[in-house]
Design a protein around this motif. Sequence first.
Motif, PDB file in Angstrom:
ATOM      1  N   LYS A 170      -0.904  -8.218   2.075  1.00 32.43           N
ATOM      2  CA  LYS A 170      -1.408  -9.232   3.022  1.00 32.43           C
ATOM      3  C   LYS A 170      -2.913  -9.052   3.235  1.00 32.43           C
ATOM      4  N   ALA A 171      -3.295  -7.787   3.440  1.00 31.72           N
ATOM      5  CA  ALA A 171      -4.712  -7.483   3.689  1.00 31.72           C
ATOM      6  C   ALA A 171      -5.562  -7.885   2.484  1.00 31.72           C
ATOM      7  N   LYS A 172      -4.983  -7.654   1.269  1.00 32.64           N
ATOM      8  CA  LYS A 172      -5.732  -7.973   0.042  1.00 32.64           C
ATOM      9  C   LYS A 172      -5.899  -9.465  -0.153  1.00 32.64           C
ATOM     10  N   GLU A 173      -5.017 -10.250   0.484  1.00 31.16           N
ATOM     11  CA  GLU A 173      -5.151 -11.705   0.370  1.00 31.16           C
ATOM     12  C   GLU A 173      -6.437 -12.189   1.028  1.00 31.16           C
ATOM     13  N   ILE A 174      -6.891 -11.436   2.028  1.00 32.21           N
ATOM     14  CA  ILE A 174      -8.033 -11.934   2.792  1.00 32.21           C
ATOM     15  C   ILE A 174      -9.296 -11.097   2.595  1.00 32.21           C
ATOM     16  N   ASN A 175      -9.117  -9.894   1.967  1.00 27.46           N
ATOM     17  CA  ASN A 175     -10.260  -9.006   1.757  1.00 27.46           C
ATOM     18  C   ASN A 175     -10.053  -8.279   0.434  1.00 27.46           C
ATOM     19  N   SER A 176     -11.077  -8.271  -0.440  1.00 23.59           N
ATOM     20  CA  SER A 176     -10.868  -7.722  -1.787  1.00 23.59           C
ATOM     21  C   SER A 176     -10.688  -6.202  -1.776  1.00 23.59           C
ATOM     22  N   ASN A 177     -11.207  -5.521  -0.786  1.00 21.30           N
ATOM     23  CA  ASN A 177     -11.058  -4.062  -0.752  1.00 21.30           C
ATOM     24  C   ASN A 177     -10.804  -3.600   0.680  1.00 21.30           C
ATOM     25  N   PRO A 178      -9.607  -3.886   1.199  1.00 22.04           N
ATOM     26  CA  PRO A 178      -9.371  -3.556   2.605  1.00 22.04           C
ATOM     27  C   PRO A 178      -9.302  -2.052   2.834  1.00 22.04           C
TER      28      PRO A 178
END
Length: 385
Positions: free
Chosen positions: A52-60
Amino acid sequence: MIVVQKFGGTSVKGTERLREVAKWVVENKNKGKKMIVVVSAPGGMTDSLIEKAKEINSNPRGRELDMLLSVGEQISAALLAMGIEELGEKAISFNGSQLDIRTNNDYNNAKILSIPSKKILDKLNDGYVVIVTGFQGIDSEGNTTTLGRGGSDTSAVAIGAAVGADKVEIYTDVDGVYTSDPRIVKKARKIKSISYDEMIEMADKGAKVLHCRSIELASKYEIPVELRSAFTWEEGTWIKKEKTMENSVVRGISNISNLANLRINLKNMEELVEHLEENHIEVKLFQQLENSKFSILTGKEEAQRFYKVLKNRGYFPELTDDLSMISVVGLGIASNNIPRKLTKILNLNEINIDSISSNQTSVSYVISQNKLNNANAIFHRELFE
Ligand code: ADP
Ligand code: ASP
Ligand code: MG
């Protein structure tokens, strides 16, 4: 008697599983034990939160990732408390912040500094089952931190140490520590008992069945740990202090998949270490090849990310993908002829060795990823069957 029982993701995934766990905990409490239960997030939840985090940020990463990932464990803790109440027992769940589980502020990979025991002990004395979220704590400013993947095992042992528990039981989807990952080697055998040092080495070299830091802590505080199945509930593997003479026994085989190697020319080692730290690269194996030429073995994704960083800074690293590492673990292994024997076996089977490293408790071979299962089966046959 105070016992800490930790339940991993698959053990608490879904209502039926939580019910089974609640029953087991209550059964144990009814035997007169004071029960602390540490839980992981339901199986797969941490992975899907990361996606989910990667959907909105390329390197969470960092603080916000920990805010997100800490949620899964809270779901398990609250639901298990409700399940135990349903059986007529008192239960209370706490998260890392409520118990003031203090860590440093190394987000996503924080280290536990202290755990106050009073609140836990008071609740135990009042007859509660105390349920604690694994994997999380807070830093000195109250920010939520997590301990790194698989870190709930470490929470369990740290809590055990803080309250002076007699034993920590870690429940998972296998019924013990095996001579190799039973998902890879079908003929792997269950080990009855293993020393702290050997288990630390097995975990460090890739046996994800236990978080390496949990056994380091258990060894430091001399707490016996038992790894057991949350499905069959039968006796598992004991991890404890073991007295051995000089005789060495081969204990097990560990693997790490999806590795890559970067060879790079840099002025000096400090410069490389600085770059590695700055980019959060966890190195599995580090070698200085020549004066200013270094080789680092790391996870494939990390290597690809680091490769780009270095290229952007004007370096020309060589990247070798699709590697893996197979290690054979046993006390005193390097001081007998086992490494020589293993090298010969790989050569005979035409498995190319990229590099070899060893210490007192293990010998490791970096080989191609597509030869890993084969090497595992061959080593297992030679050493254990
Ligand atoms: P949990 O979610 O309960 O913490 P993990 O997935 O972290 O469970 O660990 C359990 C898994 O560890 C097993 O399913 C097994 O495939 C794997 N494993 C790797 N090496 C070993 C080993 N030497 N012995 C037993 N299990 C191993
Ligand atoms: N839920 C975390 C993870 O999946 C911690 C744990 O299970 O130990 O890594
Ligand atoms: Mg685990």
